[in-house]
Enzyme design. Structure first.
Site, PDB file in Angstrom:
ATOM      1  N   TYR A 228       0.807  -1.223   0.000  1.00 49.42           N
ATOM      2  CA  TYR A 228       0.000   0.000   0.000  1.00 49.42           C
ATOM      3  C   TYR A 228       0.842   1.276   0.000  1.00 49.42           C
ATOM      4  CZ  TYR A 228      -4.107  -2.830   0.851  1.00 49.42           C
ATOM      5  OH  TYR A 228      -5.102  -3.749   0.723  1.00 49.42           O
TER       6      TYR A 228
ATOM      7  N   LYS B 143       1.538 -16.115   3.503  1.00 46.32           N
ATOM      8  CA  LYS B 143       1.672 -16.879   2.258  1.00 46.32           C
ATOM      9  C   LYS B 143       3.142 -17.292   2.201  1.00 46.32           C
ATOM     10  CE  LYS B 143      -0.001 -18.449  -1.638  1.00 46.32           C
ATOM     11  NZ  LYS B 143      -0.999 -19.544  -1.691  1.00 46.32           N
TER      12      LYS B 143
ATOM     13  N   ASP C  47      -5.011 -18.261   1.571  1.00 48.93           N
ATOM     14  CA  ASP C  47      -6.061 -18.853   0.736  1.00 48.93           C
ATOM     15  C   ASP C  47      -6.922 -19.821   1.546  1.00 48.93           C
ATOM     16  OD1 ASP C  47      -3.709 -20.327   0.886  1.00 48.93           O
ATOM     17  OD2 ASP C  47      -3.739 -21.005  -1.197  1.00 48.93           O
TER      18      ASP C  47
ATOM     19  N   ASP D 221      -7.119  -6.533   4.584  1.00 46.38           N
ATOM     20  CA  ASP D 221      -8.097  -5.757   3.820  1.00 46.38           C
ATOM     21  C   ASP D 221      -9.110  -6.713   3.182  1.00 46.38           C
ATOM     22  OD1 ASP D 221      -9.303  -3.660   2.493  1.00 46.38           O
ATOM     23  OD2 ASP D 221      -7.802  -3.556   0.886  1.00 46.38           O
TER      24      ASP D 221
ATOM     25  N   ASP E  97     -13.313  -7.912   4.876  1.00 45.32           N
ATOM     26  CA  ASP E  97     -14.570  -7.703   4.133  1.00 45.32           C
ATOM     27  C   ASP E  97     -15.326  -9.022   4.003  1.00 45.32           C
ATOM     28  OD1 ASP E  97     -13.865  -5.070   3.745  1.00 45.32           O
ATOM     29  OD2 ASP E  97     -14.176  -5.079   1.576  1.00 45.32           O
TER      30      ASP E  97
HETATM   31  C1  IPM Z   1     -10.302  -0.420   4.089  1.00 45.34           C
HETATM   32  C2  IPM Z   1     -10.442   0.205   2.735  1.00 45.34           C
HETATM   33  C3  IPM Z   1      -9.175   0.999   2.447  1.00 45.34           C
HETATM   34  C4  IPM Z   1      -7.989   0.050   2.477  1.00 45.34           C
HETATM   35  C5  IPM Z   1      -9.176   1.797   1.140  1.00 45.34           C
HETATM   36  C6  IPM Z   1     -10.362   2.734   1.058  1.00 45.34           C
HETATM   37  C7  IPM Z   1      -7.879   2.525   0.938  1.00 45.34           C
HETATM   38  O1  IPM Z   1     -10.683  -0.754   1.779  1.00 45.34           O
HETATM   39  O2  IPM Z   1     -10.117   0.316   5.059  1.00 45.34           O
HETATM   40  O3  IPM Z   1     -10.385  -1.645   4.180  1.00 45.34           O
HETATM   41  O4  IPM Z   1      -7.724  -0.616   1.479  1.00 45.34           O
HETATM   42  O5  IPM Z   1      -7.342  -0.016   3.486  1.00 45.34           O
HETATM   43 MG    MG Z   2     -11.043  -2.692   2.566  1.00 50.93          MG
END
Ligand code: IPM
Ligand code: MG
Length: 386
Positions: free
Chosen positions: A150, A217, A250, A274, A278
């Site tokens: 990042y 990984k 994975d 990240d 989600d």
């Molecule tokens: C998160 C988001 C951010 C990230 C983006 C918006 C930069 O997806 O906080 O998970 O990738 O960290």
């Molecule tokens: Mg995210």
């Protein structure tokens, strides 16, 4: 006498402002239980700030947010702008320019993302009910929020020397023909930060009496081999009482559907965290319920950001789910010492869900249409339960 506490406020883009307004009202009310008067001071960032000040990260906003040290964030980013202003000014995209800058500037190493399973939303979970133990599951992601891919995003191709280029079979920018173009990006981890990170993650797991599950990984990537070695060494030498296991990313991803297999504190790199967080939130019902805090373990500076997006398609309609931001506000209150307020928020959210109140994303055919709430009404309902 109430004690005043300043918090920098970034309302953000899309539905961010609506969701954060609802959450701010809840935070102000709940903090009173601990004798704290929250004073929000706006530090605009994101496309909305670009429209007003010509920059998605106005200097003054960054300075003030860093000075205050505690930030509440509605969320930045909106594809509508990416496709217009963002095409001409890609460096203005606020996800990188504002959010990543804030994380870097404030040295926010630890990103806590507890994945909360709400029994009253069981019907929305993608996980089969029989895969959720009756005693519940605790899944607390601690994402390593710095470094990785990042923050090393400069295109490095011209910095690779000719011998190495020949060995890798890639060409310098000038010699590229047709579709031979190659993009490089530096993914890196520093020993010092990874060691610091694991000490924090292990301490947290110890305090929660939970095992530590480290994601990597290591079978193919050297930075994760490095990661696993550090985890193992620190675990063995300094935290022998905390059970440690390793999972390849994975297979961890596949285990999101049998969450008991990922019961614990989950230590993961920036990119892995990240992606997995989600998935874990969606597996349990809705991304709208996601809450998240980003912490500098050395000085306590922190950004409270939900982790979910800005729901741009619902913007301006009072329809987005503010509960993720509201639960994030609870994390923020706990961080500033308003522990009663924090628990009151969490209880209130549980209770409004139990009583059948729903936002649009949580609403299903069997729910009572009279209990369908908009963004601001959801905030007010939470306050009335506090
Ligand atoms: C998160 C988001 C951010 C990230 C983006 C918006 C930069 O997806 O906080 O998970 O990738 O960290
Ligand atoms: Mg995210």
């Amino acid at each position: 006498m109430m004690k005043e506490k300043r918090i920098a406020l970034i309302k953000g883009d899309g539905s961010g402002p609506e969701m954060i307004d609802a959450a701010c009202a809840v935070a102000v009310e709940a903090a009173k239980k601990d004798g704290i008067q929250i004073i929000f001071e706006e530090t605009p960032m994101g496309w909305n700030a670009y429209e007003k000040y010509g920059d998605t990260l106005p200097d003054e906003s960054l300075k003030k947010a860093v000075e205050i040290g505690i930030v509440f964030l509605g969320g930045v980013g909106d594809p509508k702008f990416d496709e217009t202003i963002g095409v001409k000014n890609p460096e203005m995209k606020p996800e990188a320019r504002a959010l990543l800058a804030l994380r870097k500037e404030m040295k926010l190493l630890l990103n806590f993302r507890p994945i909360v399973y709400h029994k009253s939303l069981a019907h929305l979970a993608r996980v089969k009910p029989e895969n959720i133990p009756s005693e519940g599951v605790e899944q607390i992601f601690i994402r390593f929020l710095l470094e990785d891919s990042y923050f090393g995003t400069t295109d490095l191709i011209d910095e690779i020397n000719e011998n190495d280029r020949a060995r890798l079979g890639i060409k310098s920018k000038d010699n590229v023909i047709g579709n031979e173009e190659i993009i490089t990006e530096l993914s890196y981890y520093r020993k010092e930060t990874v060691e610091k990170y694991f000490r924090e993650a292990f301490s947290y797991a110890r305090s929660k009496k939970l095992p530590l599950i480290s994601i990597d990984k290591a079978n193919v990537m050297s930075r994760y081999d490095f990661w696993r070695k550090i985890a193992t060494k620190i675990g063995k030498e300094e935290f022998p009482d905390v059970p440690l296991s390793h999972q390849y990313v994975d297979s961890a991803n596949a285990l999101l559907f049998t969450p008991a297999r990922l019961h614990g504190v989950i230590a993961c790199g920036n990119e892995h965290g990240d992606i997995l967080s989600d998935g874990a939130a969606a597996a349990f019902g809705s991304m709208g319920m996601m809450c998240s805090s980003a912490i500098n373990p050395d000085n306590g500076a922190a950004v409270f950001e939900s982790g979910a997006g800005t729901a741009p398609s619902r913007a301006g309609q009072d329809k987005a789910n503010p509960l993720g931001r509201i639960l994030t506000a609870a994390m923020m209150l706990r961080h500033i010492g308003a522990v009663n307020g924090a628990s009151a928020i969490e209880e209130a959210v549980n209770n409004i869900l139990k009583d059948g109140y729903r936002t649009a994303d949580l609403f299903s055919a069997t729910d009572d249409p009279n209990k369908l709430l908009g963004t601001s009404a959801t905030g007010k309902m939470v306050i009335s339960y506090i």
